[in-house]
Enzyme design. Structure first.
Site, PDB file in Angstrom:
ATOM      1  N   LEU A  15       0.831  -1.213   0.000  1.00 59.75           N
ATOM      2  CA  LEU A  15       0.000   0.000   0.000  1.00 59.75           C
ATOM      3  C   LEU A  15       0.866   1.264   0.000  1.00 59.75           C
ATOM      4  CD1 LEU A  15      -2.907  -0.815   2.486  1.00 59.75           C
ATOM      5  CD2 LEU A  15      -2.938  -0.798  -0.011  1.00 59.75           C
ATOM      6  N   LYS A 224     -18.114   7.670   8.291  1.00 58.06           N
ATOM      7  CA  LYS A 224     -18.454   6.269   8.548  1.00 58.06           C
ATOM      8  C   LYS A 224     -17.206   5.503   9.041  1.00 58.06           C
ATOM      9  CE  LYS A 224     -20.294   2.243   6.117  1.00 58.06           C
ATOM     10  NZ  LYS A 224     -20.702   1.730   4.811  1.00 58.06           N
ATOM     11  N   CYS A 382      28.814  -0.588 -10.799  1.00 56.22           N
ATOM     12  CA  CYS A 382      29.303  -1.789 -10.131  1.00 56.22           C
ATOM     13  C   CYS A 382      29.529  -2.906 -11.149  1.00 56.22           C
ATOM     14  CB  CYS A 382      28.360  -2.188  -9.001  1.00 56.22           C
ATOM     15  SG  CYS A 382      29.253  -3.093  -7.708  1.00 56.22           S
ATOM     16  N   MET A 385      30.217  -1.458 -14.469  1.00 51.44           N
ATOM     17  CA  MET A 385      31.591  -0.967 -14.676  1.00 51.44           C
ATOM     18  C   MET A 385      32.519  -2.147 -14.987  1.00 51.44           C
ATOM     19  SD  MET A 385      34.418  -1.057 -12.370  1.00 51.44           S
ATOM     20  CE  MET A 385      35.944  -0.222 -12.073  1.00 51.44           C
ATOM     21  N   GLU A 406      34.537 -13.960 -11.100  1.00 49.48           N
ATOM     22  CA  GLU A 406      33.187 -14.289 -10.617  1.00 49.48           C
ATOM     23  C   GLU A 406      32.469 -15.162 -11.649  1.00 49.48           C
ATOM     24  OE1 GLU A 406      30.625 -10.871  -9.930  1.00 49.48           O
ATOM     25  OE2 GLU A 406      29.002 -12.120  -9.142  1.00 49.48           O
ATOM     26  N   HIS A 508      28.001   2.660  -5.819  1.00 49.20           N
ATOM     27  CA  HIS A 508      26.577   2.820  -6.153  1.00 49.20           C
ATOM     28  C   HIS A 508      26.124   4.272  -5.927  1.00 49.20           C
ATOM     29  CE1 HIS A 508      25.530  -1.460  -6.666  1.00 49.20           C
ATOM     30  NE2 HIS A 508      26.561  -1.630  -5.864  1.00 49.20           N
ATOM     31  N   GLU A 510      23.632   5.760  -7.108  1.00 51.17           N
ATOM     32  CA  GLU A 510      22.170   5.876  -7.027  1.00 51.17           C
ATOM     33  C   GLU A 510      21.685   5.939  -5.583  1.00 51.17           C
ATOM     34  OE1 GLU A 510      23.864   3.206  -7.831  1.00 51.17           O
ATOM     35  OE2 GLU A 510      22.897   1.326  -7.264  1.00 51.17           O
TER      36      GLU A 510
HETATM   37  N1  GLN Z   1      29.021  -9.086  -8.513  1.00 51.44           N
HETATM   38  C1  GLN Z   1      29.938  -7.990  -8.512  1.00 51.44           C
HETATM   39  C2  GLN Z   1      30.811  -7.985  -7.275  1.00 51.44           C
HETATM   40  O1  GLN Z   1      30.447  -8.556  -6.274  1.00 51.44           O
HETATM   41  C3  GLN Z   1      29.211  -6.679  -8.648  1.00 51.44           C
HETATM   42  C4  GLN Z   1      28.314  -6.378  -7.480  1.00 51.44           C
HETATM   43  C5  GLN Z   1      27.294  -5.309  -7.759  1.00 51.44           C
HETATM   44  O2  GLN Z   1      26.992  -4.994  -8.904  1.00 51.44           O
HETATM   45  N2  GLN Z   1      26.717  -4.735  -6.713  1.00 51.44           N
HETATM   46  O3  GLN Z   1      31.842  -7.383  -7.280  1.00 51.44           O
END
Ligand code: GLN
Length: 547
Positions: A15, A224, A382, A385, A406, A508, A510
């Site tokens: 909500l 009401k 992140c 990049m 990764e 980040h 944002e």
């Molecule tokens: N997976 C990547 C890392 O751990 C990027 C993480 C992300 O985008 N927040 O470095």
């Protein structure tokens, strides 16, 4: 001592309790009060950091490195003040504290129980920020819906706090839904009556009822609801659907939500609301002069909440540029070499989103290549990049199998590698590189111009990093590290100076964009997209005029 406002929700989830809590907080702040908001979530995870974005939307990270609920993002965007670890508490964290104390022997001889031990720990945390002296008002949003088994201890804690504190120090706002039955052409109050009754059965009586509705509530209907839910008629507040969440504070101002709250809390002599900056932002938001199309390349696009802060940062940056930002979702799993041009050709800018794991990364890399080769403004966050770095290694440096470890542990060119500090870590929860770290920016770089500073701090959430072993090769080939952590030399920003706007950041940005302080990187990116769009238009019109 602060005063406390609790916000509960009934009838259904989603909500917008967070928006109502943030809007009330904004109004109180605009009258000169110092306000903070915290969220108590009934799930057992210690924090949402281990949750998949499909489960719970974005994980919001605070300066002090807490992985928190996305509502904290709304609190910061509305209030323009940072939150912290203390502002988000889950059932898991409460139990963890109580069980640790039990093991230490803090309750020796006693049976440890939900009441009083769990509820005492909830109360301690609910009241904690109010005892710091930093706030006049602490607003606590209780996650979940009244009637849920798992939220019972939280409601019980609110009941006890209400009983313990002087009446004028505590206020409960209950948010409900007034559904409209098309066949009957009627708004229905029964679900609200039931949810208030349920809350009352749990011992808490709301002082204010905020009603989410798709149609205006008549004064008869408000009466009401007031009569059957036992509140004063002026304490029934209509919250109609708004075009933008940022209109909600003004709608709540019109409805008098803040005045009723102030009266109940016996806070007299408050100033008139100063919402000049807020109104200025809204005026720009509502009257854009231009429009840009930005591609959001991600893999959690089915759920908009997964990229909440990025989408909101675009709203802030769009208003700042007096430009409507149309975000086009492009699913990275479905981008390939054959369709990339078709999918991206109408865009004025490309943002490659954060993420984890290998699903969809090849599509992201192909999208970066398109932006790099076509002079399309590019912004990588992140993982975004990291993808830009891999793309450059493969297609400019000529290292075809370059990758992040990764995605592929045995890559011959691990241009993105696990951070040294991460190598020994086994536990997944709360162990990433989290929170605010400083970054030194190279003078005269794109980033230095955008930030108008060479020394910044930004928030992080990652385990992998740019592999500095290859930095000299990258810089020789035209991709530079324009921002680094001053202590560790960790690369924080990469740029391609020969490109009109190409920037990737390991952090980040944002998470720090607010209504009153739009993030400079987003503002700069939208500005670049505007210029790109104008140029495209110029080229198109010259082509047209030849015909
Ligand atoms: N997976 C990547 C890392 O751990 C990027 C993480 C992300 O985008 N927040 O470095």
């Amino acid at each position: 001592m602060a005063k406390y406002i609790f916000v509960t929700g009934g009838v259904t989830s989603s909500l917008g309790k967070g928006i109502i809590a943030a809007s009330l907080a904004k109004l109180l702040q605009s009258r000169g009060l110092k306000v903070t908001i915290q969220k108590f979530d009934p799930y057992i995870n210690v924090d949402p950091g281990t949750l998949n974005p499909y489960e719970h939307g974005e994980c919001y990270v605070t300066d002090d490195g807490a992985e928190t609920d996305l509502d904290l993002g709304h609190y910061e965007r509305f209030l323009n003040t940072p939150t912290s670890q203390a502002n988000n508490v889950t059932t898991g964290r409460i139990y963890q504290t109580v069980i640790n104390k039990e093991r230490e022997g803090a309750y020796l001889g006693k049976t440890v129980q939900v009441v009083p031990h769990i509820t005492d720990e909830i109360k301690r945390r609910m009241l904690q920020l109010g005892t710091t002296g930093d706030y006049d008002i602490v607003i606590t949003e209780i996650g979940g819906t009244v009637g849920d088994i798992e939220s019972l201890p939280f409601i019980e804690a609110v009941r006890q706090i209400q009983w313990e504190l002087p009446e004028e120090d505590c206020l409960v706002v209950h948010l409900t839904l007034i559904p409209y039955l098309k066949a009957a052409k009627e708004l229905k109050t029964k679900p609200t009556q039931h949810s208030v009754r349920m809350l009352s059965q749990e011992g808490v009586h709301p002082d204010i009822i905020v009603c989410r509705t798709e149609h205006p509530l008549s004064s008869d209907l408000k009466r009401k609801i007031a009569l059957f839910c036992n509140v004063k008629p002026n304490a029934v507040i209509e919250s109609a659907d708004a075009n933008s969440i940022y209109e909600v504070p003004l709608k709540m101002l019109e409805e008098g939500l803040d005045i009723i709250a102030l009266k109940q809390l016996q806070l007299n002599g408050y100033a008139a609301p100063d919402l000049a900056l807020w109104r200025g932002f809204l005026a720009k938001l509502q009257h854009p002069k231009t429009k840009v199309k930005i591609g959001l390349i991600g893999k959690y696009l089915e759920l908009q909440d997964a990229y909440k802060s990025i989408l909101e940062a675009f709203v802030h940056a769009g208003a700042e540029n007096q430009c409507k930002v149309q975000v086009v979702n492009v699913h990275s799993e479905y981008i390939n070499h054959n369709n990339v041009a078709e999918k991206l050709k109408d865009l004025d800018g490309l943002l490659v989103a954060p993420g984890f794991g290998s699903r969809g990364v090849e599509g992201k890399i192909i999208a970066v290549k398109y932006a790099r080769e076509n002079g399309l403004p590019f912004f990588g966050i992140c993982l975004g990049m990291q993808m830009a770095v891999i793309e450059y290694a493969r297609n400019v440096l000529g290292w075809p199998n370059a990758n992040s470890t990764e995605m592929e542990t045995s890559t011959p060119y691990p241009v993105i590698d696990l951070m040294e500090a991460q190598k020994q870590i086994k536990n997944k929860g709360g162990t990433m590189r989290l929170g605010s770290y400083p970054c030194e920016i190279l003078e005269h770089s794109l980033a230095a111009g955008i930030y108008a500073s060479t020394s910044i701090t930004e928030r992080h959430r990652h385990r992998w990093e740019f592999n500095n072993k290859y930095l000299a090769d990258f810089e020789k080939a035209g991709m530079i590290a324009s921002g680094k952590n001053p202590q560790t030399e960790l690369v924080e920003i990469v740029e391609i100076p020969s490109h009109p706007f190409f920037i990737g950041v390991q952090y980040h940005p944002e998470l720090k964009s607010t209504v009153e302080r739009p993030h400079p990187l987003f503002v700069g990116f939208i500005k670049a997209a505007k210029e790109y769009a104008a140029q495209k238009e110029g080229i198109d019109s010259s082509v047209l005029s030849k015909d």
